[in-house]
Design a protein around this motif. Structure first.
Motif, PDB file in Angstrom:
ATOM      1  N   CYS A   1     -10.229   8.163   2.152  1.00  0.00           N
ATOM      2  CA  CYS A   1      -8.812   7.349   2.378  1.00  0.00           C
ATOM      3  C   CYS A   1      -7.952   7.552   0.997  1.00  0.00           C
ATOM      4  O   CYS A   1      -8.336   6.957   0.022  1.00  0.00           O
ATOM      5  N   LEU A   2      -6.898   8.353   0.661  1.00  0.00           N
ATOM      6  CA  LEU A   2      -6.321   8.506  -0.436  1.00  0.00           C
ATOM      7  C   LEU A   2      -4.624   8.939  -0.112  1.00  0.00           C
ATOM      8  O   LEU A   2      -4.361   9.063   1.082  1.00  0.00           O
ATOM      9  N   THR A   3      -4.043   8.899  -1.217  1.00  0.00           N
ATOM     10  CA  THR A   3      -2.506   9.305  -0.805  1.00  0.00           C
ATOM     11  C   THR A   3      -2.541  10.972  -0.429  1.00  0.00           C
ATOM     12  O   THR A   3      -3.377  11.649  -0.881  1.00  0.00           O
TER      13      THR A   3
ATOM     14  N   HIS B   1      -7.441   1.310   1.925  1.00  0.00           N
ATOM     15  CA  HIS B   1      -6.555   1.508   0.660  1.00  0.00           C
ATOM     16  C   HIS B   1      -6.861   2.885   0.032  1.00  0.00           C
ATOM     17  O   HIS B   1      -7.776   3.653   0.514  1.00  0.00           O
ATOM     18  N   ASP B   2      -6.062   2.926  -0.892  1.00  0.00           N
ATOM     19  CA  ASP B   2      -6.215   4.146  -1.694  1.00  0.00           C
ATOM     20  C   ASP B   2      -7.740   4.463  -2.549  1.00  0.00           C
ATOM     21  O   ASP B   2      -7.512   3.784  -3.469  1.00  0.00           O
ATOM     22  N   GLY B   3      -8.450   5.078  -2.114  1.00  0.00           N
ATOM     23  CA  GLY B   3      -9.858   5.130  -2.784  1.00  0.00           C
ATOM     24  C   GLY B   3     -11.058   4.777  -1.761  1.00  0.00           C
ATOM     25  O   GLY B   3     -12.305   4.634  -2.144  1.00  0.00           O
TER      26      GLY B   3
ATOM     27  N   GLU C   1      -6.224  10.390   5.573  1.00  0.00           N
ATOM     28  CA  GLU C   1      -7.413  10.513   5.611  1.00  0.00           C
ATOM     29  C   GLU C   1      -7.952  11.780   6.062  1.00  0.00           C
ATOM     30  O   GLU C   1      -7.498  12.347   6.967  1.00  0.00           O
TER      31      GLU C   1
ATOM     32  N   LEU D   1       0.679  -1.108  -0.043  1.00  0.00           N
ATOM     33  CA  LEU D   1       0.015   0.052   0.085  1.00  0.00           C
ATOM     34  C   LEU D   1       0.997   1.281   0.046  1.00  0.00           C
ATOM     35  O   LEU D   1       1.838   1.380   0.699  1.00  0.00           O
TER      36      LEU D   1
ATOM     37  N   THR E   1      -3.022  13.268  -3.434  1.00  0.00           N
ATOM     38  CA  THR E   1      -4.229  13.421  -3.799  1.00  0.00           C
ATOM     39  C   THR E   1      -5.141  14.222  -3.063  1.00  0.00           C
ATOM     40  O   THR E   1      -5.935  15.167  -3.610  1.00  0.00           O
TER      41      THR E   1
ATOM     42  N   LEU F   1      -0.576   6.638   2.794  1.00  0.00           N
ATOM     43  CA  LEU F   1      -2.056   7.155   2.837  1.00  0.00           C
ATOM     44  C   LEU F   1      -2.354   7.953   4.107  1.00  0.00           C
ATOM     45  O   LEU F   1      -1.926   8.247   5.109  1.00  0.00           O
TER      46      LEU F   1
ATOM     47  N   ARG G   1      -5.415  12.939  -9.003  1.00  0.00           N
ATOM     48  CA  ARG G   1      -4.562  11.997  -8.792  1.00  0.00           C
ATOM     49  C   ARG G   1      -3.355  12.264 -10.054  1.00  0.00           C
ATOM     50  O   ARG G   1      -3.616  12.670 -11.291  1.00  0.00           O
TER      51      ARG G   1
END
Length: 453
Positions: free
Chosen positions: A427-429, A407-409, A235, A230, A432, A233, A282
């Motif tokens: 929850c993303l990088t 997870h990412d997305g 949030e 992963l 992003t 990340l 992204r």
């Protein structure tokens, strides 16, 4: 750095255990064997010492009340005090059921002596420490053969409490999770161990006539050891007010809904607004690259007749809304909402039955590695009664989820504290999320001001 201190760990059992009921698992339950449990929790302010005596409880009184009321609640939800049982079949497959044997639920009491409620809720990004407010981190659902199916952690902060709850996803979906939570808070607040809020749980699983139980599942090492990397990340919780949502819904329907006699829902409009922003923000997105939005579809009211009110278990499956980055960026969010609406509208009784029947013929266990690539996943619902959970010293002031299935997305949907509002925990990088904060279309379209929850 804040350090959490474990004060006590104990097992809570039902005090009215009589016999060991066995509950077979359905395709809805079994598909989730190798993913993580559900982890959701609520923040509460501590009772003010100047409040009326019945509300001004000490920490020890609150912890004791929570333990006693949890035991009382397990009288009505005996499967949550049980364990999974796995049996090997002669064809090399496995079958699973819940043994309501009253081995008990886990209850942890932890303190965070230098952390306040606002230290969490007023941050732009959800602090990493929140994941440690939940028990059973890193445990997969199939491990319920030896691990508790329910674990609770009460974390005492300087000025509040966080009640974090982890429930094995093979025994409950979001609807059932909040059904249990609502019942627990009602029993704690009333002091009546026989009280059931709204509706009693229906524990027996639903099997159509064409399905023989127990179902045989080919659970392989590939599923159990589903390892993948992963990215880093973060949030962030985006708050959509009732007014924000009304504007987004009206715009989407004026452009795509009304002419075709189709009504795009409030949630579809909000999710489409987020989906477009994620693709815009992204980095390095290929215009022809395919993206999917995976939605959990509830079956309770789609089946004819409906599942009984209070059905306790899983009654959900995934559907995919797929498009390319180019298509998303060439259209506005109303178009994206329409794509979601089209797929959701196909989920009739017949489609639910097709999923059920096809799964029995060819069981497919969800693999986390298969759902993380180029996809968003929306889980939970703004319809769940989150802010009605009063344990006897006031309503919650915030909600957060744990590290499970992140997870990412991953998009976790909650109702907001204000009536008609929605919170989306994204929850993303970090890249992003930061870009979304600077995305004028996302943050400012239609003069919509999206606030930090």
């Amino acid at each position: 750095m804040t350090k959490l201190r474990v004060v006590s760990v104990c097992v809570i059992r039902s005090q009215k255990f009589s016999s060991s009921k066995k509950i077979q698992l359905t395709p809805w339950d079994l598909q989730l064997l190798t993913v993580d449990p559900i982890q959701k929790g609520l923040f509460f302010r501590k009772p003010n010492p100047e409040q009326p005596k019945e509300l001004a409880k000490s920490s020890s009184e609150i912890i004791n009340r929570l333990k006693v009321s949890l035991s009382d609640t397990l009288n009505h939800f005996p499967l949550l005090a049980g364990r999974l049982i796995a049996s090997k079949n002669s064809d090399g497959t496995s079958s699973f059921f819940v043994d309501c044997n009253n081995e008990g639920a886990e209850f942890n009491y932890v303190t965070a002596p230098d952390l306040t409620v606002d230290d969490i809720l007023e941050q732009t990004y959800v602090p990493k420490i929140v994941k440690y407010f939940f028990p059973l981190n890193g445990v997969c659902n199939y491990e319920g053969v030896s691990k508790p199916l329910l674990a609770v952690q009460v974390t005492e902060l300087v000025d509040g409490f966080f009640i974090g709850c982890t429930i094995n996803h093979c025994v409950a979906d979001g609807t059932s999770f909040w059904h249990f939570f609502n019942c627990w808070s009602e029993i704690a607040r009333s002091g009546d161990s026989n009280l059931i809020v709204n509706k009693p749980p229906v524990l027996d699983r639903w099997f159509p006539e064409f399905v023989a139980s127990p179902i045989h599942v080919p659970l392989s090492n590939e599923h159990v050891h589903d390892e993948f990397d992963l990215p880093l990340l973060e949030e962030r919780v985006f708050h959509f007010s009732k007014e924000n949502i009304a504007q987004l819904k009206a715009k989407a329907n004026s452009e795509y809904g009304n002419d075709q006699k189709i009504c795009i829902s409030s949630l579809q409009a909000v999710l489409a607004h987020i989906w477009q922003s994620v693709i815009r923000c992204r980095c390095g997105t290929n215009a022809n690259e395919k993206f999917s939005f995976k939605l959990l579809i509830g079956a309770r009211t789609r089946l004819q007749p409906h599942l009984p009110e209070g059905y306790f278990g899983n009654a959900v499956h995934f559907v995919n809304v797929t498009t390319t980055a180019r298509e998303m960026l060439e259209h506005d969010s109303g178009w994206a909402a329409m794509q979601i609406n089209k797929v959701v509208s196909t989920q009739t009784h017949e489609e639910v039955m097709n999923f059920y029947q096809n799964w029995v013929k060819n069981p497919k266990i969800v693999k986390k590695s298969e759902v993380v690539a180029n996809s968003l996943i929306a889980s939970s619902s703004p319809r769940f009664d989150v802010y009605g959970n009063d344990f006897g010293w006031g309503r919650p002031v915030g909600v957060r989820s744990g590290a499970g299935n992140k997870h990412d997305g991953k998009m976790t949907i909650f109702c907001g504290a204000e009536e008609g509002s929605i919170d989306i925990e994204a929850c993303l990088t970090p890249e992003t999320l930061h870009a979304m904060g600077q995305d004028t279309k996302f943050m400012g379209d239609l003069s919509v001001k999206i606030e930090i929850a």
